[in-house]
Design a protein around this motif. Structure first.
Motif, PDB file in Angstrom:
ATOM      1  N   PHE A  64       0.789  -1.236   0.000  1.00 43.52           N
ATOM      2  CA  PHE A  64       0.000   0.000   0.000  1.00 43.52           C
ATOM      3  C   PHE A  64       0.822   1.288   0.000  1.00 43.52           C
ATOM      4  O   PHE A  64       0.249   2.366   0.029  1.00 43.52           O
ATOM      5  CB  PHE A  64      -0.933   0.023   1.215  1.00 43.52           C
ATOM      6  CG  PHE A  64      -1.948  -1.072   1.220  1.00 43.52           C
ATOM      7  CD1 PHE A  64      -2.999  -1.074   0.319  1.00 43.52           C
ATOM      8  CD2 PHE A  64      -1.849  -2.125   2.116  1.00 43.52           C
ATOM      9  CE1 PHE A  64      -3.936  -2.091   0.311  1.00 43.52           C
ATOM     10  CE2 PHE A  64      -2.778  -3.142   2.124  1.00 43.52           C
ATOM     11  CZ  PHE A  64      -3.823  -3.128   1.222  1.00 43.52           C
ATOM     12  N   SER A  65       2.141   1.213  -0.029  1.00 46.00           N
ATOM     13  CA  SER A  65       2.941   2.437  -0.095  1.00 46.00           C
ATOM     14  C   SER A  65       2.823   3.062  -1.484  1.00 46.00           C
ATOM     15  O   SER A  65       2.222   2.471  -2.400  1.00 46.00           O
ATOM     16  CB  SER A  65       4.404   2.132   0.227  1.00 46.00           C
ATOM     17  OG  SER A  65       4.958   1.263  -0.741  1.00 46.00           O
ATOM     18  N   SER A  66       3.407   4.227  -1.663  1.00 43.33           N
ATOM     19  CA  SER A  66       3.298   4.931  -2.942  1.00 43.33           C
ATOM     20  C   SER A  66       3.843   4.109  -4.096  1.00 43.33           C
ATOM     21  O   SER A  66       3.344   4.191  -5.226  1.00 43.33           O
ATOM     22  CB  SER A  66       4.039   6.273  -2.857  1.00 43.33           C
ATOM     23  OG  SER A  66       3.486   7.083  -1.844  1.00 43.33           O
ATOM     24  N   GLU A  67       4.872   3.317  -3.857  1.00 41.98           N
ATOM     25  CA  GLU A  67       5.477   2.487  -4.894  1.00 41.98           C
ATOM     26  C   GLU A  67       5.135   1.009  -4.714  1.00 41.98           C
ATOM     27  O   GLU A  67       5.812   0.141  -5.256  1.00 41.98           O
ATOM     28  CB  GLU A  67       6.995   2.676  -4.878  1.00 41.98           C
ATOM     29  CG  GLU A  67       7.420   4.116  -5.143  1.00 41.98           C
ATOM     30  CD  GLU A  67       8.921   4.294  -5.066  1.00 41.98           C
ATOM     31  OE1 GLU A  67       9.606   3.305  -4.716  1.00 41.98           O
ATOM     32  OE2 GLU A  67       9.407   5.399  -5.357  1.00 41.98           O
ATOM     33  N   GLY A  68       4.091   0.743  -3.947  1.00 40.69           N
ATOM     34  CA  GLY A  68       3.715  -0.626  -3.648  1.00 40.69           C
ATOM     35  C   GLY A  68       2.929  -1.303  -4.747  1.00 40.69           C
ATOM     36  O   GLY A  68       2.616  -0.710  -5.798  1.00 40.69           O
ATOM     37  N   LEU A  69       2.573  -2.549  -4.482  1.00 42.46           N
ATOM     38  CA  LEU A  69       1.884  -3.374  -5.472  1.00 42.46           C
ATOM     39  C   LEU A  69       0.523  -2.810  -5.840  1.00 42.46           C
ATOM     40  O   LEU A  69       0.140  -2.794  -7.015  1.00 42.46           O
ATOM     41  CB  LEU A  69       1.737  -4.799  -4.912  1.00 42.46           C
ATOM     42  CG  LEU A  69       1.009  -5.815  -5.794  1.00 42.46           C
ATOM     43  CD1 LEU A  69       1.777  -6.051  -7.084  1.00 42.46           C
ATOM     44  CD2 LEU A  69       0.819  -7.133  -5.042  1.00 42.46           C
ATOM     45  N   PHE A  70      -0.225  -2.315  -4.847  1.00 44.20           N
ATOM     46  CA  PHE A  70      -1.577  -1.807  -5.089  1.00 44.20           C
ATOM     47  C   PHE A  70      -1.554  -0.630  -6.061  1.00 44.20           C
ATOM     48  O   PHE A  70      -2.305  -0.600  -7.040  1.00 44.20           O
ATOM     49  CB  PHE A  70      -2.213  -1.403  -3.768  1.00 44.20           C
ATOM     50  CG  PHE A  70      -3.566  -0.755  -3.906  1.00 44.20           C
ATOM     51  CD1 PHE A  70      -4.695  -1.510  -4.151  1.00 44.20           C
ATOM     52  CD2 PHE A  70      -3.701   0.626  -3.792  1.00 44.20           C
ATOM     53  CE1 PHE A  70      -5.944  -0.911  -4.293  1.00 44.20           C
ATOM     54  CE2 PHE A  70      -4.936   1.232  -3.922  1.00 44.20           C
ATOM     55  CZ  PHE A  70      -6.061   0.467  -4.176  1.00 44.20           C
ATOM     56  N   ASN A  71      -0.682   0.342  -5.799  1.00 46.41           N
ATOM     57  CA  ASN A  71      -0.601   1.506  -6.673  1.00 46.41           C
ATOM     58  C   ASN A  71      -0.092   1.133  -8.052  1.00 46.41           C
ATOM     59  O   ASN A  71      -0.528   1.710  -9.061  1.00 46.41           O
ATOM     60  CB  ASN A  71       0.311   2.562  -6.044  1.00 46.41           C
ATOM     61  CG  ASN A  71      -0.390   3.370  -4.967  1.00 46.41           C
ATOM     62  OD1 ASN A  71      -1.320   4.106  -5.231  1.00 46.41           O
ATOM     63  ND2 ASN A  71       0.052   3.217  -3.731  1.00 46.41           N
ATOM     64  N   PRO A  83      -0.142   7.762  -7.741  1.00 52.72           N
ATOM     65  CA  PRO A  83      -0.181   6.836  -6.595  1.00 52.72           C
ATOM     66  C   PRO A  83      -0.582   7.544  -5.310  1.00 52.72           C
ATOM     67  O   PRO A  83      -0.324   8.735  -5.112  1.00 52.72           O
ATOM     68  CB  PRO A  83       1.257   6.309  -6.523  1.00 52.72           C
ATOM     69  CG  PRO A  83       2.088   7.361  -7.181  1.00 52.72           C
ATOM     70  CD  PRO A  83       1.218   7.941  -8.267  1.00 52.72           C
ATOM     71  N   THR A  84      -1.237   6.804  -4.452  1.00 52.85           N
ATOM     72  CA  THR A  84      -1.633   7.318  -3.140  1.00 52.85           C
ATOM     73  C   THR A  84      -0.963   6.488  -2.056  1.00 52.85           C
ATOM     74  O   THR A  84      -0.863   5.269  -2.170  1.00 52.85           O
ATOM     75  CB  THR A  84      -3.158   7.243  -2.961  1.00 52.85           C
ATOM     76  OG1 THR A  84      -3.583   5.878  -3.096  1.00 52.85           O
ATOM     77  CG2 THR A  84      -3.871   8.095  -3.990  1.00 52.85           C
ATOM     78  N   ASN A  85      -0.515   7.164  -1.020  1.00 50.73           N
ATOM     79  CA  ASN A  85       0.144   6.484   0.096  1.00 50.73           C
ATOM     80  C   ASN A  85      -0.881   6.251   1.189  1.00 50.73           C
ATOM     81  O   ASN A  85      -1.155   7.130   2.005  1.00 50.73           O
ATOM     82  CB  ASN A  85       1.310   7.324   0.615  1.00 50.73           C
ATOM     83  CG  ASN A  85       2.072   6.617   1.729  1.00 50.73           C
ATOM     84  OD1 ASN A  85       1.840   5.434   1.998  1.00 50.73           O
ATOM     85  ND2 ASN A  85       2.972   7.330   2.377  1.00 50.73           N
ATOM     86  N   LEU A  86      -1.467   5.064   1.197  1.00 52.57           N
ATOM     87  CA  LEU A  86      -2.511   4.759   2.170  1.00 52.57           C
ATOM     88  C   LEU A  86      -1.958   4.743   3.594  1.00 52.57           C
ATOM     89  O   LEU A  86      -2.674   5.067   4.541  1.00 52.57           O
ATOM     90  CB  LEU A  86      -3.150   3.411   1.838  1.00 52.57           C
ATOM     91  CG  LEU A  86      -4.432   3.040   2.584  1.00 52.57           C
ATOM     92  CD1 LEU A  86      -5.498   4.104   2.360  1.00 52.57           C
ATOM     93  CD2 LEU A  86      -4.947   1.685   2.140  1.00 52.57           C
ATOM     94  N   LEU A  87      -0.701   4.396   3.744  1.00 54.72           N
ATOM     95  CA  LEU A  87      -0.093   4.373   5.075  1.00 54.72           C
ATOM     96  C   LEU A  87       0.115   5.773   5.632  1.00 54.72           C
ATOM     97  O   LEU A  87       0.299   5.935   6.837  1.00 54.72           O
ATOM     98  CB  LEU A  87       1.254   3.645   5.022  1.00 54.72           C
ATOM     99  CG  LEU A  87       1.223   2.182   4.599  1.00 54.72           C
ATOM    100  CD1 LEU A  87       2.626   1.611   4.565  1.00 54.72           C
ATOM    101  CD2 LEU A  87       0.353   1.372   5.543  1.00 54.72           C
ATOM    102  N   GLY A  88       0.073   6.778   4.761  1.00 59.25           N
ATOM    103  CA  GLY A  88       0.244   8.158   5.214  1.00 59.25           C
ATOM    104  C   GLY A  88      -1.010   8.989   5.086  1.00 59.25           C
ATOM    105  O   GLY A  88      -0.942  10.227   5.164  1.00 59.25           O
TER     106      GLY A  88
END
Length: 233
Positions: A64-71, A83-88
């Motif tokens: 779920f980070s900006s460069e993660g799999l979801f984005n 991309p969105t940083n869900l953790l932030g």
């Protein structure tokens, strides 16, 4: 302090609102007739309970980070522009942490309800089948009433522990972007007592939290005695 109490109550209430999910999962799992498939699903659902919150954070960061799999997937499909940083995301932190808690505890909590379902007299199901009841009616009129006492006890205990919703999870996921919205009482006591060495204030908060928890426990115990005719402690 008011901010910390608000965060604690908000995430505690979200957890209580989601408390029927393990019941639904247990009922659905009990209705699966294929024994091996049921065991696989139950094992897969229970396994996250034994994963450390540090590992859960690492997995969440990878996804779920900006460069993660979801984005990466959402961007490649053209569903999002950036991309969105869900953790932030401070606005979504309550719901995100509640979802993680449900994912981690769903299978383990459902074991309690599966045990309660096992304790229901099989003759009641047989009588219902002889009367022509469908599987859905058997669930609604036999299974649900059979596990309702267990659900009520666990629900009331969750209410009494609403101020004690944990430390590890929020400590692992805390970062400057969501610090104001993720800090709960246990994390606040740690920060005040250990980080700033204000042991007396941290101790006072801990004692007050314990006192409130005891009051809530006896209150829900009295409520259970009036409603069910039987106390929980």
């Amino acid at each position: 302090m008011a901010r910390v109490v608000k965060n604690t109550l908000a995430m505690g209430l979200l957890g209580i609102l989601c408390s029927p999910l393990p019941v639904i999962f247990a009922i659905m799992l009990n209705e699966v007739k294929h024994k091996y498939f049921r065991k696989i699903v139950q094992t897969a659902a229970t396994f996250p309970n034994f994963i450390s919150w540090v590992i859960v954070f690492s997995l969440s960061f990878s996804i779920f980070s900006s460069e993660g799999l979801f984005n990466g997937i959402m961007t490649s499909l053209g569903l999002i522009d950036k991309p969105t940083n869900l953790l932030g995301n401070a606005d979504a932190v309550w719901y995100f942490q509640t979802a993680l808690l449900i994912w981690k505890s769903l299978g383990w909590t459902s074991v309690i309800y599966l045990a309660a379902i096992t304790g229901i007299d099989a003759e009641i199901y047989e009588a219902g089948k002889m009367d022509g009841a469908s599987r859905l009616k058997l669930i609604w009129h036999v299974t649900v009433p059979g596990i309702m006492p267990t659900f009520i006890v666990l629900l009331l205990l969750s209410v009494s522990n609403i101020l004690t919703i944990g430390f590890d999870q929020y400590y692992a996921f805390k970062n400057p972007l969501v610090a104001d919205n993720i800090e709960v009482l246990d994390l606040y006591v740690y920060r005040i007592g250990i980080a700033t060495n204000d042991y007396s204030y941290a101790t006072a908060i801990g004692i007050a939290k314990t006192f409130v928890g005891i009051v809530l426990l006896f209150s829900v115990n009295m409520f259970a005695k009036k409603v069910r005719g039987q106390s929980i402690v």
